[in-house]
Design a protein around this motif. Structure first.
Motif, mmCIF file in Angstrom:
data_model
loop_
_atom_site.group_PDB
_atom_site.id
_atom_site.type_symbol
_atom_site.label_atom_id
_atom_site.label_comp_id
_atom_site.label_asym_id
_atom_site.label_seq_id
_atom_site.Cartn_x
_atom_site.Cartn_y
_atom_site.Cartn_z
ATOM 1 N N GLY A 157 12.844 -8.026 -5.242
ATOM 2 C CA GLY A 157 11.794 -8.725 -5.976
ATOM 3 C C GLY A 157 10.451 -8.056 -5.974
ATOM 4 O O GLY A 157 9.424 -8.735 -6.058
ATOM 5 N N ALA A 158 10.402 -6.716 -5.902
ATOM 6 C CA ALA A 158 9.106 -6.024 -5.859
ATOM 7 C C ALA A 158 8.921 -5.118 -7.075
ATOM 8 O O ALA A 158 8.220 -4.114 -7.012
ATOM 9 C CB ALA A 158 8.994 -5.206 -4.574
ATOM 10 N N GLU A 159 9.528 -5.501 -8.230
ATOM 11 C CA GLU A 159 9.501 -4.624 -9.402
ATOM 12 C C GLU A 159 8.079 -4.269 -9.837
ATOM 13 O O GLU A 159 7.766 -3.115 -10.145
ATOM 14 C CB GLU A 159 10.228 -5.287 -10.584
ATOM 15 C CG GLU A 159 11.720 -5.446 -10.383
ATOM 16 C CD GLU A 159 12.060 -6.810 -9.814
ATOM 17 O OE1 GLU A 159 11.165 -7.458 -9.251
ATOM 18 O OE2 GLU A 159 13.234 -7.227 -9.924
ATOM 19 N N ASN A 160 7.205 -5.269 -9.869
ATOM 20 C CA ASN A 160 5.861 -5.042 -10.394
ATOM 21 C C ASN A 160 4.864 -4.608 -9.326
ATOM 22 O O ASN A 160 3.683 -4.414 -9.628
ATOM 23 C CB ASN A 160 5.350 -6.320 -11.074
ATOM 24 C CG ASN A 160 6.229 -6.724 -12.251
ATOM 25 O OD1 ASN A 160 6.627 -5.871 -13.037
ATOM 26 N ND2 ASN A 160 6.536 -8.004 -12.360
ATOM 27 N N THR A 161 5.318 -4.514 -8.104
ATOM 28 C CA THR A 161 4.382 -4.205 -7.011
ATOM 29 C C THR A 161 4.889 -3.047 -6.160
ATOM 30 O O THR A 161 4.617 -3.002 -4.960
ATOM 31 C CB THR A 161 4.182 -5.448 -6.121
ATOM 32 O OG1 THR A 161 5.464 -5.870 -5.619
ATOM 33 C CG2 THR A 161 3.534 -6.575 -6.901
ATOM 34 N N ILE A 162 5.611 -2.110 -6.760
ATOM 35 C CA ILE A 162 6.147 -0.985 -5.990
ATOM 36 C C ILE A 162 5.015 -0.207 -5.330
ATOM 37 O O ILE A 162 5.099 0.195 -4.159
ATOM 38 C CB ILE A 162 6.991 -0.069 -6.902
ATOM 39 C CG1 ILE A 162 8.263 -0.799 -7.343
ATOM 40 C CG2 ILE A 162 7.349 1.226 -6.186
ATOM 41 C CD1 ILE A 162 9.061 -0.069 -8.388
ATOM 42 N N GLY A 163 3.922 -0.018 -6.062
ATOM 43 C CA GLY A 163 2.781 0.703 -5.496
ATOM 44 C C GLY A 163 2.186 -0.038 -4.309
ATOM 45 O O GLY A 163 1.834 0.573 -3.290
ATOM 46 N N GLU A 164 2.081 -1.363 -4.414
ATOM 47 C CA GLU A 164 1.517 -2.156 -3.311
ATOM 48 C C GLU A 164 2.434 -2.120 -2.090
ATOM 49 O O GLU A 164 1.956 -2.067 -0.945
ATOM 50 C CB GLU A 164 1.332 -3.606 -3.771
ATOM 51 C CG GLU A 164 0.282 -3.769 -4.847
ATOM 52 C CD GLU A 164 0.165 -5.210 -5.311
ATOM 53 O OE1 GLU A 164 0.581 -6.096 -4.546
ATOM 54 O OE2 GLU A 164 -0.342 -5.435 -6.422
ATOM 55 N N VAL A 165 3.761 -2.151 -2.341
ATOM 56 C CA VAL A 165 4.714 -2.063 -1.227
ATOM 57 C C VAL A 165 4.531 -0.743 -0.496
ATOM 58 O O VAL A 165 4.462 -0.692 0.748
ATOM 59 C CB VAL A 165 6.159 -2.205 -1.740
ATOM 60 C CG1 VAL A 165 7.156 -1.875 -0.625
ATOM 61 C CG2 VAL A 165 6.413 -3.597 -2.280
ATOM 62 N N ALA A 166 4.448 0.363 -1.257
ATOM 63 C CA ALA A 166 4.289 1.679 -0.640
ATOM 64 C C ALA A 166 2.989 1.764 0.160
ATOM 65 O O ALA A 166 2.971 2.248 1.305
ATOM 66 C CB ALA A 166 4.326 2.764 -1.721
ATOM 67 N N LYS A 167 1.904 1.267 -0.423
ATOM 68 C CA LYS A 167 0.621 1.297 0.290
ATOM 69 C C LYS A 167 0.681 0.459 1.559
ATOM 70 O O LYS A 167 0.166 0.852 2.615
ATOM 71 C CB LYS A 167 -0.484 0.760 -0.626
ATOM 72 C CG LYS A 167 -0.878 1.698 -1.750
ATOM 73 C CD LYS A 167 -1.966 1.071 -2.609
ATOM 74 C CE LYS A 167 -2.350 1.973 -3.775
ATOM 75 N NZ LYS A 167 -3.369 1.327 -4.647
ATOM 76 N N GLY A 168 1.318 -0.699 1.464
ATOM 77 C CA GLY A 168 1.411 -1.575 2.628
ATOM 78 C C GLY A 168 2.198 -0.952 3.760
ATOM 79 O O GLY A 168 1.812 -1.056 4.936
ATOM 80 N N LEU A 169 3.294 -0.290 3.435
ATOM 81 C CA LEU A 169 4.125 0.337 4.468
ATOM 82 C C LEU A 169 3.406 1.534 5.096
ATOM 83 O O LEU A 169 3.491 1.763 6.317
ATOM 84 C CB LEU A 169 5.462 0.767 3.873
ATOM 85 C CG LEU A 169 6.433 -0.381 3.554
ATOM 86 C CD1 LEU A 169 7.634 0.133 2.776
ATOM 87 C CD2 LEU A 169 6.894 -1.061 4.839
ATOM 88 N N ILE A 170 2.690 2.317 4.268
ATOM 89 C CA ILE A 170 1.930 3.456 4.806
ATOM 90 C C ILE A 170 0.813 2.950 5.725
ATOM 91 O O ILE A 170 0.593 3.483 6.826
ATOM 92 C CB ILE A 170 1.361 4.325 3.660
ATOM 93 C CG1 ILE A 170 2.511 5.004 2.900
ATOM 94 C CG2 ILE A 170 0.390 5.364 4.203
ATOM 95 C CD1 ILE A 170 2.061 5.718 1.633
ATOM 96 N N ALA A 171 0.136 1.897 5.271
ATOM 97 C CA ALA A 171 -0.943 1.329 6.093
ATOM 98 C C ALA A 171 -0.409 0.754 7.395
ATOM 99 O O ALA A 171 -1.104 0.756 8.425
ATOM 100 C CB ALA A 171 -1.669 0.237 5.302
ATOM 101 N N ALA A 172 0.857 0.297 7.368
ATOM 102 C CA ALA A 172 1.461 -0.274 8.576
ATOM 103 C C ALA A 172 1.953 0.795 9.536
ATOM 104 O O ALA A 172 2.393 0.470 10.647
ATOM 105 C CB ALA A 172 2.624 -1.188 8.180
ATOM 106 N N GLY A 173 1.925 2.080 9.111
ATOM 107 C CA GLY A 173 2.310 3.153 10.014
ATOM 108 C C GLY A 173 3.511 3.973 9.591
ATOM 109 O O GLY A 173 3.877 4.940 10.270
ATOM 110 N N ARG A 174 4.141 3.608 8.491
ATOM 111 C CA ARG A 174 5.248 4.439 8.003
ATOM 112 C C ARG A 174 4.685 5.741 7.435
ATOM 113 O O ARG A 174 3.725 5.716 6.647
ATOM 114 C CB ARG A 174 6.013 3.707 6.900
ATOM 115 C CG ARG A 174 6.865 2.552 7.403
ATOM 116 C CD ARG A 174 8.310 2.962 7.504
ATOM 117 N NE ARG A 174 9.165 1.869 7.942
ATOM 118 C CZ ARG A 174 10.478 1.885 7.864
ATOM 119 N NH1 ARG A 174 11.100 2.929 7.362
ATOM 120 N NH2 ARG A 174 11.188 0.867 8.303
ATOM 121 N N PRO A 175 5.269 6.904 7.772
ATOM 122 C CA PRO A 175 4.789 8.175 7.209
ATOM 123 C C PRO A 175 4.895 8.162 5.688
ATOM 124 O O PRO A 175 5.845 7.606 5.130
ATOM 125 C CB PRO A 175 5.728 9.214 7.823
ATOM 126 C CG PRO A 175 6.283 8.558 9.044
ATOM 127 C CD PRO A 175 6.373 7.102 8.732
#
Length: 487
Positions: free
Chosen positions: A129-147
């Motif tokens: 369910g993240a079709e329209n927010t792929i960019g936000e998902v990526a930013k959130g995971l990077i901010a959380a510490g994922r390389p």
């Protein structure tokens, strides 16, 4: 499928029903969810099937509806399905676990507001369910510490022939996947690296190709199934209609002569001829036992298969070319000492050529050439089909005879020049060229199966050439002017 075939009532959304209607009990009542309480239906209507997409226990209202059945003392069963969570990665060649990665976490991002800091570990993530927010998902995971180099795959329209997968990294995925269709599923983690090695669905030779098969559904069943195995989407459009002969007396005399020993041989040149004789037999209460003592010849594999289904195994078939000429090459000359009867029955179409009759006569046989059925041009297909044919909406068209070329053009128009033209043999190729078509594929032997295989080989070579050249993977229909281009 077994339950759908037995259900008295099927509760299913219309969009879902269209995919599986062929498996429904023809007498079943189809009910849209939300219009009637399934429990009420179950009390009065017999067997009720409630159909969900995917697995009924994932992302559906199974718990509410099953609890209502329990409260009403209505017995029920749950048939597990395949969830998109596991099904889509499987179709992209991404195993969610491997020797190094055993943890999988599923995240439902449909409502947004996910705290990505909870998913900063090394577990594989499957995000719905993240079709329209792929960019936000990526930013959130990077901010959380994922390389930002963490592999990620986004798949749209998973498990359908519109499936498309973008494999990238968290840093780049937003731009790489911005043009994908919904719905989409995201996989994050090192297991995405398997995609390039194990992708099996999207790499099929005719993946997503819309292929026109100018035959009835009954005639095209095995051919369409073979095309689906190559990833194609076959669409059957009949170009001829088979009708009984105008006068039945010829066939009546032929069947009577067949039963009373008038013939030494019966020759079948098409599955339609087998069907016509079989229907006439059934009218008279006869079956395959009436062929006892007769020799039976078939012009090719498909005709032979129809005979075997009827209960008759052919005694003679061409060893090479599956045609009248090929059958004549193996046909024995009449020998009055060995053959007690010199007469051959040929139940055929009203437009059949004289090649076989002339050849058998030259070999010393007498032929009763009987009209078993008539072939007439079919009615034009619906307007959207005609527009797709002329406008390049089909990626390929299979011509199995010269008559299919003439009839298709007659009822629907000439295929667009981007459409791949595949023909069953030289004569069909000649007819296609006479109508101004460019022949791209010719089967190495005149059978529908060989024709489908030849088209698949063509598709595989075409795909390999695009990959080698570094070009976008585009189907023939996407080459026409104005066609939607996939990024």
């Amino acid at each position: 499928m077994r339950l759908l075939g037995a259900a008295d009532v099927i509760v299913v959304h219309e969009a879902t029903a269209s995919r599986f209607r062929e498996h429904f009990n023809p007498a079943a009542e189809i009910v849209e969810p939300g219009t009637v309480n399934p429990v009420t239906l179950a009390r009065s209507a017999g067997l009720v099937a409630r159909v969900f997409l995917g697995d009924p226990g994932v992302g559906s209202v199974l718990s509410d509806e099953a609890r209502a059945c329990v409260r009403a003392n209505v017995p029920f069963e749950i048939v597990p399905g395949i969830s998109a969570i596991t099904g889509v990665p499987g179709y992209t060649g991404i195993p969610l676990t491997d020797g190094k990665h055993r943890d999988v976490t599923v995240v439902d991002a449909q409502e947004g507001g996910v705290d990505w800091s909870a998913y900063s570990g090394a577990a594989t993530l499957v995000i719905l369910g993240a079709e329209n927010t792929i960019g936000e998902v990526a930013k959130g995971l990077i901010a959380a510490g994922r390389p930002d180099s963490t592999p990620v795959a986004v798949t749209s329209m998973g498990t359908t022939t519109e499936q498309y997968t973008v494999a990238s990294t968290l840093a780049r995925v937003a731009s790489a996947a911005k043009n994908l269709d919904e719905p989409a599923l995201i996989v994050v983690g090192d297991v995405v690296g398997w995609h390039d090695k194990l992708a099996w669905f999207e790499t099929k030779p005719l993946f997503g190709w819309r292929v026109l098969v100018p035959r009835t559904k009954e005639q095209a069943a095995s051919l369409s199934e073979q095309l689906r195995s190559y990833g194609a989407v076959p669409e059957e459009v009949p170009t001829i209609s088979v009708e009984p002969p105008r006068t039945p007396q010829q066939m009546e005399r032929a069947v009577k002569g067949l039963v009373t020993g008038r013939y030494e041989w019966v020759v079948f040149t098409s599955a339609n001829a087998v069907r016509a004789v079989r229907e006439r037999f059934e009218q008279y209460g006869l079956d395959a036992r009436a062929f006892a003592g007769l020799k039976v010849a078939a012009v090719g594999e498909q005709t032979a298969a129809s005979l075997v289904e009827f209960g008759v195994r052919p005694d003679l078939m061409p060893s090479g070319q599956q045609s009248s000429e090929g059958l004549l090459e193996v046909w024995p000359p009449y020998d009055k000492d060995l053959d007690p009867i010199n007469r051959v029955l040929l139940p055929r179409a009203d437009i059949a050529t004289e090649t076989l009759v002339a050849g058998l006569t030259e070999l010393g046989w007498e032929c009763d050439d009987v009209t078993a059925y008539r072939t007439v041009r079919a009615a034009p297909p619906p307007q959207p089909i005609r527009e797709s044919i002329k406008g390049g909406g089909f990626d390929a068209v299979l011509f199995t005879s010269s008559s299919t070329v003439r009839n298709l053009i007659g009822i629907a128009g000439k295929p667009h020049n981007v459409t791949v033209i595949a023909v069953i043999g030289p004569q069909t190729a000649k007819t296609a060229e006479e109508y101004g078509l460019r022949v791209d594929v010719t089967a190495d032997k005149p059978s529908a199966s060989a024709l489908a295989e030849a088209l698949a080989e063509y598709g595989a070579k075409r795909r390999a050439a695009q990959v080698e050249a570094g070009d976008p993977l585009r189907k023939p229909s996407e080459m026409r002017r104005g066609a939607r281009r996939r990024k």
